[in-house]
Design a protein around this motif. Structure first.
Motif, PDB file in Angstrom:
ATOM      1  N   TRP A 129     -11.549   1.078   2.106  1.00 30.69           N
ATOM      2  CA  TRP A 129     -10.558   0.032   1.908  1.00 30.69           C
ATOM      3  C   TRP A 129      -9.128   0.570   1.955  1.00 30.69           C
ATOM      4  O   TRP A 129      -8.185  -0.131   1.574  1.00 30.69           O
ATOM      5  N   PHE A 132      -5.982  -1.281   3.443  1.00 29.44           N
ATOM      6  CA  PHE A 132      -5.310  -2.381   2.764  1.00 29.44           C
ATOM      7  C   PHE A 132      -4.324  -1.916   1.696  1.00 29.44           C
ATOM      8  O   PHE A 132      -3.658  -2.746   1.078  1.00 29.44           O
ATOM      9  N   THR A 137      -0.214  -5.988  -0.038  1.00 30.26           N
ATOM     10  CA  THR A 137      -1.576  -6.330  -0.428  1.00 30.26           C
ATOM     11  C   THR A 137      -1.671  -6.570  -1.929  1.00 30.26           C
ATOM     12  O   THR A 137      -2.324  -7.514  -2.390  1.00 30.26           O
ATOM     13  N   PHE A 177      -5.764 -10.197   5.356  1.00 25.69           N
ATOM     14  CA  PHE A 177      -6.664  -9.054   5.318  1.00 25.69           C
ATOM     15  C   PHE A 177      -7.433  -8.909   6.635  1.00 25.69           C
ATOM     16  O   PHE A 177      -7.675  -7.794   7.096  1.00 25.69           O
TER      17      PHE A 177
END
Length: 508
Positions: A129, A132, A137, A177
Protein backbone atom coordinates in the motif's frame (compact mmCIF):
# COMPACT_ATOMS: atom_id res chain seq x y z
CA UNK A 1 18.34 -27.17 -26.81
CA UNK A 2 14.64 -27.08 -25.91
CA UNK A 3 12.69 -23.97 -25.07
CA UNK A 4 9.61 -24.15 -22.86
CA UNK A 5 7.04 -21.37 -22.50
CA UNK A 6 4.89 -21.22 -19.40
CA UNK A 7 1.37 -19.93 -19.95
CA UNK A 8 0.09 -17.85 -17.05
CA UNK A 9 -2.46 -19.93 -15.18
CA UNK A 10 -1.10 -23.29 -16.47
CA UNK A 11 0.31 -24.27 -13.08
CA UNK A 12 -1.82 -26.03 -10.51
CA UNK A 13 -3.12 -23.92 -7.65
CA UNK A 14 -2.56 -20.19 -7.91
CA UNK A 15 -4.97 -17.29 -7.74
CA UNK A 16 -8.61 -17.34 -8.80
CA UNK A 17 -7.67 -15.64 -12.08
CA UNK A 18 -5.04 -18.29 -12.82
CA UNK A 19 -7.53 -21.07 -12.10
CA UNK A 20 -10.09 -19.54 -14.44
CA UNK A 21 -7.46 -19.17 -17.18
CA UNK A 22 -6.54 -22.81 -16.78
CA UNK A 23 -10.18 -23.95 -16.77
CA UNK A 24 -11.27 -22.05 -19.88
CA UNK A 25 -8.08 -21.57 -21.95
CA UNK A 26 -5.86 -24.54 -21.04
CA UNK A 27 -8.29 -27.36 -20.25
CA UNK A 28 -11.02 -25.84 -22.47
CA UNK A 29 -13.61 -27.15 -19.99
CA UNK A 30 -12.41 -30.75 -20.58
CA UNK A 31 -12.38 -31.55 -16.90
CA UNK A 32 -14.91 -32.64 -14.26
CA UNK A 33 -15.35 -29.02 -13.17
CA UNK A 34 -15.80 -27.88 -16.77
CA UNK A 35 -18.36 -30.60 -17.56
CA UNK A 36 -20.29 -29.78 -14.39
CA UNK A 37 -20.25 -26.11 -15.35
CA UNK A 38 -21.57 -26.84 -18.85
CA UNK A 39 -24.35 -29.04 -17.47
CA UNK A 40 -25.33 -26.32 -15.00
CA UNK A 41 -25.44 -23.68 -17.77
CA UNK A 42 -27.50 -26.00 -20.01
CA UNK A 43 -29.96 -26.59 -17.19
CA UNK A 44 -30.32 -22.87 -16.49
CA UNK A 45 -30.91 -22.10 -20.19
CA UNK A 46 -33.52 -24.88 -20.47
CA UNK A 47 -35.37 -23.83 -17.35
CA UNK A 48 -35.22 -20.13 -18.23
CA UNK A 49 -36.49 -20.68 -21.78
CA UNK A 50 -39.33 -22.89 -20.58
CA UNK A 51 -40.47 -20.36 -17.99
CA UNK A 52 -39.77 -16.98 -19.64
CA UNK A 53 -39.56 -17.75 -23.35
CA UNK A 54 -38.18 -14.97 -25.59
CA UNK A 55 -37.58 -12.63 -22.65
CA UNK A 56 -35.03 -15.00 -21.19
CA UNK A 57 -33.23 -15.25 -24.53
CA UNK A 58 -32.92 -11.45 -24.73
CA UNK A 59 -31.65 -11.27 -21.16
CA UNK A 60 -29.16 -14.02 -21.91
CA UNK A 61 -27.79 -12.16 -24.92
CA UNK A 62 -27.47 -9.00 -22.83
CA UNK A 63 -25.72 -11.00 -20.12
CA UNK A 64 -23.22 -12.40 -22.60
CA UNK A 65 -22.39 -8.85 -23.67
CA UNK A 66 -22.27 -7.48 -20.15
CA UNK A 67 -19.86 -10.07 -18.76
CA UNK A 68 -16.91 -8.99 -20.98
CA UNK A 69 -17.69 -5.38 -20.05
CA UNK A 70 -17.59 -6.20 -16.34
CA UNK A 71 -14.36 -8.11 -16.86
CA UNK A 72 -12.86 -5.15 -18.70
CA UNK A 73 -13.67 -2.73 -15.88
CA UNK A 74 -12.25 -5.03 -13.17
CA UNK A 75 -9.14 -6.31 -14.94
CA UNK A 76 -8.31 -3.38 -17.22
CA UNK A 77 -8.52 -0.24 -15.05
CA UNK A 78 -7.44 2.07 -17.88
CA UNK A 79 -10.54 1.04 -19.81
CA UNK A 80 -12.71 1.29 -16.68
CA UNK A 81 -11.50 4.79 -15.83
CA UNK A 82 -12.22 6.07 -19.35
CA UNK A 83 -15.68 4.48 -19.30
CA UNK A 84 -16.41 6.08 -15.92
CA UNK A 85 -15.35 9.54 -17.13
CA UNK A 86 -17.47 9.29 -20.28
CA UNK A 87 -20.50 8.06 -18.35
CA UNK A 88 -20.14 10.83 -15.75
CA UNK A 89 -19.91 13.47 -18.47
CA UNK A 90 -23.01 12.40 -20.40
CA UNK A 91 -25.01 10.87 -17.55
CA UNK A 92 -27.83 13.40 -17.54
CA UNK A 93 -28.06 13.59 -21.30
CA UNK A 94 -28.69 9.83 -21.41
CA UNK A 95 -31.51 10.29 -18.91
CA UNK A 96 -33.13 13.09 -20.92
CA UNK A 97 -33.19 11.12 -24.17
CA UNK A 98 -35.04 8.31 -22.42
CA UNK A 99 -32.40 5.68 -21.62
CA UNK A 100 -34.25 3.41 -19.15
CA UNK A 101 -32.98 2.26 -15.77
CA UNK A 102 -31.25 3.85 -12.79
CA UNK A 103 -28.27 5.44 -14.54
CA UNK A 104 -26.93 6.88 -11.29
CA UNK A 105 -26.81 3.37 -9.82
CA UNK A 106 -24.86 2.32 -12.91
CA UNK A 107 -22.19 4.88 -11.95
CA UNK A 108 -22.06 3.34 -8.48
CA UNK A 109 -21.61 -0.06 -10.09
CA UNK A 110 -18.68 1.10 -12.23
CA UNK A 111 -17.08 2.64 -9.13
CA UNK A 112 -17.54 -0.61 -7.19
CA UNK A 113 -16.02 -2.69 -10.00
CA UNK A 114 -13.02 -0.37 -10.24
CA UNK A 115 -12.49 -0.70 -6.48
CA UNK A 116 -12.80 -4.48 -6.73
CA UNK A 117 -10.14 -4.52 -9.43
CA UNK A 118 -7.93 -2.27 -7.29
CA UNK A 119 -8.19 -4.60 -4.29
CA UNK A 120 -7.37 -7.63 -6.46
CA UNK A 121 -4.28 -5.97 -7.96
CA UNK A 122 -3.00 -4.75 -4.59
CA UNK A 123 -3.44 -8.25 -3.14
CA UNK A 124 -1.62 -9.85 -6.08
CA UNK A 125 1.25 -7.39 -5.55
CA UNK A 126 1.78 -8.52 -1.97
CA UNK A 127 -0.59 -6.05 -0.27
CA UNK A 128 1.82 -3.21 -0.96
CA UNK A 129 0.00 0.00 0.00
CA UNK A 130 3.03 2.30 -0.22
CA UNK A 131 1.63 3.80 -3.44
CA UNK A 132 -1.00 5.59 -1.38
CA UNK A 133 1.26 7.09 1.30
CA UNK A 134 1.09 10.87 0.98
CA UNK A 135 -0.60 13.77 2.84
CA UNK A 136 -3.52 13.93 0.40
CA UNK A 137 -4.42 10.29 1.04
CA UNK A 138 -4.40 10.93 4.78
CA UNK A 139 -6.81 13.88 4.69
CA UNK A 140 -9.11 12.13 2.20
CA UNK A 141 -9.37 9.11 4.50
CA UNK A 142 -10.13 11.38 7.47
CA UNK A 143 -12.87 13.11 5.46
CA UNK A 144 -14.29 9.76 4.32
CA UNK A 145 -14.36 8.33 7.85
CA UNK A 146 -16.02 11.46 9.24
CA UNK A 147 -18.76 11.27 6.61
CA UNK A 148 -19.36 7.61 7.46
CA UNK A 149 -19.59 8.51 11.15
CA UNK A 150 -22.26 11.07 10.24
CA UNK A 151 -24.65 8.10 9.97
CA UNK A 152 -24.73 8.08 13.76
CA UNK A 153 -25.23 11.84 14.11
CA UNK A 154 -27.76 12.21 16.97
CA UNK A 155 -29.21 15.38 15.42
CA UNK A 156 -29.84 13.78 12.00
CA UNK A 157 -33.52 13.82 10.98
CA UNK A 158 -33.20 10.92 8.53
CA UNK A 159 -30.81 8.02 7.98
CA UNK A 160 -32.21 7.50 4.48
CA UNK A 161 -31.04 10.97 3.48
CA UNK A 162 -27.54 9.92 4.56
CA UNK A 163 -27.80 6.79 2.39
CA UNK A 164 -28.52 8.83 -0.73
CA UNK A 165 -26.11 11.69 -0.03
CA UNK A 166 -23.01 9.72 0.96
CA UNK A 167 -22.64 8.45 -2.61
CA UNK A 168 -21.89 11.81 -4.23
CA UNK A 169 -20.34 13.49 -1.20
CA UNK A 170 -17.80 10.94 0.06
CA UNK A 171 -17.95 7.52 -1.64
CA UNK A 172 -17.03 9.08 -4.98
CA UNK A 173 -13.65 10.12 -3.52
CA UNK A 174 -12.63 6.44 -3.55
CA UNK A 175 -11.98 7.02 -7.24
CA UNK A 176 -8.85 8.87 -6.12
CA UNK A 177 -7.35 5.58 -4.92
CA UNK A 178 -8.18 3.86 -8.21
CA UNK A 179 -6.55 6.65 -10.21
CA UNK A 180 -3.41 7.00 -8.12
CA UNK A 181 -2.72 3.24 -8.32
CA UNK A 182 -3.71 2.64 -11.94
CA UNK A 183 -2.33 5.68 -13.79
CA UNK A 184 1.38 4.98 -14.22
CA UNK A 185 2.48 6.54 -17.49
CA UNK A 186 2.68 9.98 -19.05
CA UNK A 187 1.06 8.56 -22.20
CA UNK A 188 -2.07 7.60 -20.31
CA UNK A 189 -2.20 10.99 -18.57
CA UNK A 190 -2.12 12.63 -22.01
CA UNK A 191 -4.93 10.31 -23.16
CA UNK A 192 -7.15 11.30 -20.24
CA UNK A 193 -6.54 15.02 -20.75
CA UNK A 194 -7.25 14.77 -24.50
CA UNK A 195 -10.45 12.86 -23.75
CA UNK A 196 -11.49 15.57 -21.28
CA UNK A 197 -10.86 18.37 -23.80
CA UNK A 198 -12.75 16.46 -26.51
CA UNK A 199 -15.80 15.84 -24.33
CA UNK A 200 -15.73 19.50 -23.26
CA UNK A 201 -15.73 20.49 -26.93
CA UNK A 202 -18.84 18.36 -27.52
CA UNK A 203 -20.54 20.02 -24.53
CA UNK A 204 -19.60 23.53 -25.72
CA UNK A 205 -20.88 22.89 -29.25
CA UNK A 206 -24.08 21.39 -27.90
CA UNK A 207 -24.64 24.55 -25.85
CA UNK A 208 -24.26 26.57 -29.06
CA UNK A 209 -26.88 24.32 -30.60
CA UNK A 210 -29.25 24.98 -27.67
CA UNK A 211 -28.63 28.74 -27.90
CA UNK A 212 -29.02 29.25 -31.65
CA UNK A 213 -31.08 26.26 -32.84
CA UNK A 214 -33.09 25.38 -29.76
CA UNK A 215 -33.76 22.60 -27.30
CA UNK A 216 -34.66 19.06 -28.29
CA UNK A 217 -38.16 17.71 -27.67
CA UNK A 218 -36.92 15.80 -24.60
CA UNK A 219 -35.32 18.96 -23.22
CA UNK A 220 -38.47 21.01 -23.87
CA UNK A 221 -40.48 18.40 -21.97
CA UNK A 222 -38.05 18.61 -19.08
CA UNK A 223 -38.11 22.43 -18.96
CA UNK A 224 -41.90 22.51 -18.79
CA UNK A 225 -42.33 19.53 -16.47
CA UNK A 226 -42.14 21.64 -13.31
CA UNK A 227 -42.81 25.37 -12.77
CA UNK A 228 -39.84 25.47 -10.40
CA UNK A 229 -37.52 24.62 -13.29
CA UNK A 230 -38.74 27.58 -15.32
CA UNK A 231 -38.36 29.92 -12.34
CA UNK A 232 -34.67 28.98 -12.13
CA UNK A 233 -33.75 28.69 -15.80
CA UNK A 234 -35.93 31.31 -17.50
CA UNK A 235 -34.51 34.74 -16.69
CA UNK A 236 -35.29 38.05 -18.42
CA UNK A 237 -37.04 36.30 -21.30
CA UNK A 238 -34.07 34.01 -21.98
CA UNK A 239 -33.51 30.33 -21.18
CA UNK A 240 -30.26 29.50 -19.40
CA UNK A 241 -28.43 26.70 -21.21
CA UNK A 242 -27.18 23.51 -19.54
CA UNK A 243 -25.74 21.58 -22.52
CA UNK A 244 -25.25 17.89 -21.61
CA UNK A 245 -25.21 18.51 -17.85
CA UNK A 246 -27.76 18.53 -15.05
CA UNK A 247 -28.08 22.30 -14.77
CA UNK A 248 -26.50 25.59 -15.95
CA UNK A 249 -24.23 25.82 -12.89
CA UNK A 250 -22.65 22.42 -13.52
CA UNK A 251 -22.29 23.25 -17.21
CA UNK A 252 -20.57 26.58 -16.58
CA UNK A 253 -18.08 25.14 -14.08
CA UNK A 254 -17.24 22.31 -16.47
CA UNK A 255 -16.41 24.85 -19.14
CA UNK A 256 -14.12 26.93 -16.93
CA UNK A 257 -11.98 24.00 -15.77
CA UNK A 258 -10.86 22.78 -19.23
CA UNK A 259 -10.24 26.44 -20.12
CA UNK A 260 -7.73 26.62 -17.25
CA UNK A 261 -6.10 23.45 -18.56
CA UNK A 262 -5.84 24.96 -22.06
CA UNK A 263 -4.20 28.14 -20.74
CA UNK A 264 -1.62 26.15 -18.77
CA UNK A 265 -0.83 24.00 -21.79
CA UNK A 266 -0.48 27.08 -24.01
CA UNK A 267 2.01 28.54 -21.52
CA UNK A 268 4.08 25.35 -21.75
CA UNK A 269 6.39 24.13 -24.47
CA UNK A 270 4.60 22.76 -27.52
CA UNK A 271 4.22 23.35 -31.24
CA UNK A 272 2.55 26.56 -32.40
CA UNK A 273 -0.35 24.83 -34.15
CA UNK A 274 -1.24 23.01 -30.95
CA UNK A 275 -1.30 26.29 -29.06
CA UNK A 276 -3.61 27.75 -31.70
CA UNK A 277 -5.98 24.77 -31.35
CA UNK A 278 -5.95 25.10 -27.57
CA UNK A 279 -6.66 28.83 -27.81
CA UNK A 280 -9.65 28.14 -30.07
CA UNK A 281 -10.92 25.50 -27.64
CA UNK A 282 -10.57 27.88 -24.69
CA UNK A 283 -12.50 30.54 -26.61
CA UNK A 284 -15.31 28.08 -27.38
CA UNK A 285 -15.51 26.89 -23.79
CA UNK A 286 -15.70 30.38 -22.31
CA UNK A 287 -18.10 31.80 -24.87
CA UNK A 288 -20.47 28.85 -24.45
CA UNK A 289 -20.23 29.28 -20.68
CA UNK A 290 -21.92 32.67 -21.02
CA UNK A 291 -25.05 30.89 -22.27
CA UNK A 292 -25.45 29.32 -18.82
CA UNK A 293 -26.13 32.67 -17.16
CA UNK A 294 -24.18 31.51 -14.09
CA UNK A 295 -22.57 34.55 -12.56
CA UNK A 296 -20.47 32.63 -10.04
CA UNK A 297 -18.51 30.98 -12.85
CA UNK A 298 -17.37 34.31 -14.27
CA UNK A 299 -14.91 35.01 -11.45
CA UNK A 300 -13.21 31.59 -11.58
CA UNK A 301 -10.92 32.16 -14.55
CA UNK A 302 -9.58 35.54 -13.31
CA UNK A 303 -8.96 33.98 -9.86
CA UNK A 304 -7.12 31.01 -11.41
CA UNK A 305 -5.07 33.32 -13.65
CA UNK A 306 -4.03 35.35 -10.61
CA UNK A 307 -2.68 32.23 -8.88
CA UNK A 308 -1.10 31.17 -12.18
CA UNK A 309 0.77 34.49 -12.37
CA UNK A 310 1.98 34.10 -8.78
CA UNK A 311 3.21 30.51 -9.15
CA UNK A 312 4.63 30.87 -12.64
CA UNK A 313 6.07 34.38 -12.41
CA UNK A 314 8.04 35.65 -15.40
CA UNK A 315 8.10 38.75 -17.58
CA UNK A 316 6.03 37.01 -20.25
CA UNK A 317 3.42 35.91 -17.70
CA UNK A 318 3.38 39.40 -16.16
CA UNK A 319 2.69 41.00 -19.55
CA UNK A 320 -0.05 38.47 -20.31
CA UNK A 321 -1.63 39.03 -16.88
CA UNK A 322 -1.66 42.80 -17.33
CA UNK A 323 -3.27 42.50 -20.77
CA UNK A 324 -5.88 40.08 -19.41
CA UNK A 325 -6.60 42.40 -16.48
CA UNK A 326 -7.15 45.39 -18.78
CA UNK A 327 -9.44 43.32 -21.02
CA UNK A 328 -11.40 42.13 -17.98
CA UNK A 329 -11.84 45.68 -16.62
CA UNK A 330 -13.12 46.84 -20.02
CA UNK A 331 -15.49 43.86 -20.28
CA UNK A 332 -16.87 44.49 -16.79
CA UNK A 333 -17.60 48.17 -17.43
CA UNK A 334 -18.43 48.36 -21.14
CA UNK A 335 -22.06 49.30 -21.92
CA UNK A 336 -23.88 46.47 -23.70
CA UNK A 337 -27.33 45.26 -24.59
CA UNK A 338 -26.29 41.60 -24.61
CA UNK A 339 -28.11 39.78 -21.76
CA UNK A 340 -25.29 37.24 -21.31
CA UNK A 341 -22.60 39.91 -20.97
CA UNK A 342 -24.80 41.99 -18.65
CA UNK A 343 -25.20 38.97 -16.36
CA UNK A 344 -21.42 38.43 -16.56
CA UNK A 345 -20.83 42.01 -15.39
CA UNK A 346 -23.11 41.63 -12.35
CA UNK A 347 -20.85 38.84 -11.01
CA UNK A 348 -18.26 41.50 -10.17
CA UNK A 349 -20.78 43.70 -8.36
CA UNK A 350 -22.31 41.27 -5.86
CA UNK A 351 -23.44 43.91 -3.38
CA UNK A 352 -25.84 45.26 -6.01
CA UNK A 353 -27.37 41.84 -6.60
CA UNK A 354 -30.60 40.94 -4.74
CA UNK A 355 -29.84 37.23 -4.96
CA UNK A 356 -26.44 37.62 -3.30
CA UNK A 357 -27.91 39.83 -0.54
CA UNK A 358 -30.59 37.20 0.17
CA UNK A 359 -27.93 34.49 0.43
CA UNK A 360 -25.95 36.56 2.91
CA UNK A 361 -29.06 36.94 5.06
CA UNK A 362 -29.75 33.19 4.97
CA UNK A 363 -26.17 32.43 5.95
CA UNK A 364 -26.34 34.89 8.84
CA UNK A 365 -29.61 33.36 9.99
CA UNK A 366 -28.20 29.81 10.13
CA UNK A 367 -24.97 30.68 12.00
CA UNK A 368 -26.40 30.04 15.52
CA UNK A 369 -27.48 26.55 14.44
CA UNK A 370 -23.99 25.76 13.09
CA UNK A 371 -22.30 26.95 16.30
CA UNK A 372 -24.57 24.84 18.52
CA UNK A 373 -24.41 21.65 16.41
CA UNK A 374 -20.76 20.54 16.03
CA UNK A 375 -21.73 17.61 13.78
CA UNK A 376 -24.50 19.49 11.97
CA UNK A 377 -27.94 18.19 11.09
CA UNK A 378 -26.79 15.13 9.16
CA UNK A 379 -25.96 14.43 5.52
CA UNK A 380 -28.85 15.22 3.20
CA UNK A 381 -30.64 17.37 5.79
CA UNK A 382 -30.99 20.27 3.32
CA UNK A 383 -32.02 20.45 -0.32
CA UNK A 384 -34.05 17.86 -2.19
CA UNK A 385 -33.18 14.91 0.07
CA UNK A 386 -34.14 16.91 3.15
CA UNK A 387 -37.52 17.77 1.61
CA UNK A 388 -38.09 14.13 0.67
CA UNK A 389 -37.02 12.35 3.85
CA UNK A 390 -37.56 15.02 6.53
CA UNK A 391 -40.13 17.44 5.07
CA UNK A 392 -41.14 18.90 8.43
CA UNK A 393 -37.66 19.74 9.67
CA UNK A 394 -36.18 23.23 9.85
CA UNK A 395 -33.21 22.38 7.61
CA UNK A 396 -35.35 20.87 4.85
CA UNK A 397 -36.57 24.35 3.90
CA UNK A 398 -33.15 26.00 4.25
CA UNK A 399 -31.47 26.79 0.89
CA UNK A 400 -27.69 26.33 1.40
CA UNK A 401 -26.74 27.93 -1.96
CA UNK A 402 -23.09 27.18 -1.16
CA UNK A 403 -20.94 24.09 -0.83
CA UNK A 404 -19.28 25.45 2.29
CA UNK A 405 -22.59 26.38 3.92
CA UNK A 406 -24.04 22.96 3.14
CA UNK A 407 -21.04 21.29 4.79
CA UNK A 408 -21.36 23.57 7.83
CA UNK A 409 -25.11 22.98 8.17
CA UNK A 410 -25.13 19.23 7.50
CA UNK A 411 -21.79 18.25 9.07
CA UNK A 412 -21.24 21.03 11.59
CA UNK A 413 -18.25 23.19 12.29
CA UNK A 414 -16.17 20.03 12.79
CA UNK A 415 -17.01 18.92 9.26
CA UNK A 416 -16.32 22.39 7.86
CA UNK A 417 -12.90 22.42 9.54
CA UNK A 418 -12.03 18.97 8.11
CA UNK A 419 -13.27 19.98 4.66
CA UNK A 420 -11.14 23.14 4.66
CA UNK A 421 -8.16 21.17 5.99
CA UNK A 422 -8.55 18.71 3.13
CA UNK A 423 -8.62 21.47 0.51
CA UNK A 424 -5.69 23.29 2.09
CA UNK A 425 -3.60 20.10 2.13
CA UNK A 426 -4.39 19.35 -1.53
CA UNK A 427 -3.44 22.87 -2.66
CA UNK A 428 -0.31 22.95 -0.50
CA UNK A 429 0.77 19.58 -1.87
CA UNK A 430 0.13 20.72 -5.44
CA UNK A 431 2.19 23.89 -5.03
CA UNK A 432 5.05 22.04 -3.32
CA UNK A 433 5.07 19.32 -5.98
CA UNK A 434 5.10 21.92 -8.76
CA UNK A 435 8.23 23.60 -7.43
CA UNK A 436 10.05 20.29 -6.88
CA UNK A 437 9.38 18.87 -10.33
CA UNK A 438 11.82 19.12 -13.24
CA UNK A 439 10.06 17.69 -16.29
CA UNK A 440 8.36 20.64 -18.13
CA UNK A 441 5.39 18.62 -19.36
CA UNK A 442 4.62 17.06 -15.98
CA UNK A 443 5.09 20.44 -14.25
CA UNK A 444 2.48 21.91 -16.59
CA UNK A 445 0.01 19.14 -15.79
CA UNK A 446 0.59 19.52 -12.05
CA UNK A 447 0.15 23.30 -12.24
CA UNK A 448 -3.08 22.91 -14.23
CA UNK A 449 -4.55 20.44 -11.73
CA UNK A 450 -3.61 22.69 -8.80
CA UNK A 451 -5.24 25.72 -10.42
CA UNK A 452 -8.38 23.72 -11.19
CA UNK A 453 -8.66 22.55 -7.57
CA UNK A 454 -8.20 26.18 -6.50
CA UNK A 455 -10.95 27.28 -8.91
CA UNK A 456 -13.29 24.62 -7.56
CA UNK A 457 -12.73 25.98 -4.06
CA UNK A 458 -13.70 29.46 -5.23
CA UNK A 459 -16.71 28.01 -7.08
CA UNK A 460 -17.83 26.14 -3.98
CA UNK A 461 -18.59 29.41 -2.17
CA UNK A 462 -21.46 30.77 -4.32
CA UNK A 463 -22.69 27.34 -5.46
CA UNK A 464 -22.37 23.64 -4.67
CA UNK A 465 -19.53 22.76 -7.02
CA UNK A 466 -18.39 19.31 -5.89
CA UNK A 467 -21.47 17.14 -5.39
CA UNK A 468 -22.81 16.78 -8.93
CA UNK A 469 -21.68 14.59 -11.83
CA UNK A 470 -19.29 14.95 -13.57
CA UNK A 471 -17.53 17.50 -11.34
CA UNK A 472 -17.26 15.14 -8.36
CA UNK A 473 -15.67 12.39 -10.48
CA UNK A 474 -13.28 14.71 -12.32
CA UNK A 475 -12.32 16.56 -9.14
CA UNK A 476 -10.78 13.46 -7.56
CA UNK A 477 -9.07 12.59 -10.83
CA UNK A 478 -7.48 16.05 -10.79
CA UNK A 479 -6.46 15.61 -7.15
CA UNK A 480 -4.89 12.25 -7.97
CA UNK A 481 -2.99 13.74 -10.94
CA UNK A 482 -1.27 16.16 -8.54
CA UNK A 483 0.40 13.14 -6.93
CA UNK A 484 0.70 11.04 -10.10
CA UNK A 485 2.60 13.71 -12.04
CA UNK A 486 4.95 14.21 -9.09
CA UNK A 487 5.58 10.47 -8.84
CA UNK A 488 6.28 10.19 -12.58
CA UNK A 489 8.62 13.17 -12.40
CA UNK A 490 10.54 11.66 -9.47
CA UNK A 491 10.93 8.42 -11.42
CA UNK A 492 12.31 10.37 -14.40
CA UNK A 493 14.74 12.24 -12.19
CA UNK A 494 15.91 9.00 -10.61
CA UNK A 495 16.36 7.38 -14.02
CA UNK A 496 18.35 10.39 -15.27
CA UNK A 497 20.67 10.19 -12.24
CA UNK A 498 21.23 6.47 -12.82
CA UNK A 499 22.02 7.02 -16.51
CA UNK A 500 24.43 9.84 -15.66
CA UNK A 501 26.11 7.68 -13.01
CA UNK A 502 26.39 4.78 -15.48
CA UNK A 503 27.91 7.01 -18.18
CA UNK A 504 30.40 8.48 -15.68
CA UNK A 505 31.52 5.05 -14.51
CA UNK A 506 32.07 3.95 -18.14
CA UNK A 507 34.18 7.01 -18.84
CA UNK A 508 36.32 6.34 -15.76
Amino acid sequence: MEFQATIPGSKTGGSIRQRLVRLFLIDKLKSPVGIALLLAVAGIIAAGTAKMGLTFGILLILGVGVLPLLNGIVNYPKFGIILQLIMAYFLFMLGRIGVPGPIGTLMDGIQALLLLGLIIRVKENGNDWTYFKNPITTVLLIWLIYNILEFGNPFAESRMAWMYTIRTVAIVLLGYFVHIYSIRSVTYVRTLLKLWLFMSLIAALYAYKQEYIGFSDAEEAYLHSDPAIASLLFIAGHWRKFSTFSDPVSFSYNMVMPTILCICLIAGKMKLWKKVVLAILAGLYMSSMLFSGTRGANVLLPAALLLFAILNYSKKVLVFTCIAAVFLVILINIPTGNANIQRFQTAFRPNNDDSYILRKRNQKRIQPYILTHPMGGGLGATGDWGKKFAPGSMLASFPPDSGYIRVAVEEGWIGLFLFCLMMFTILKRGINNYYQMKDPELKTYCLAMTLIVFAYNIANFPQEALVQYPSNVFFYLEVALIEITFRLDQAKQKEAVQVQSFNTSNVL
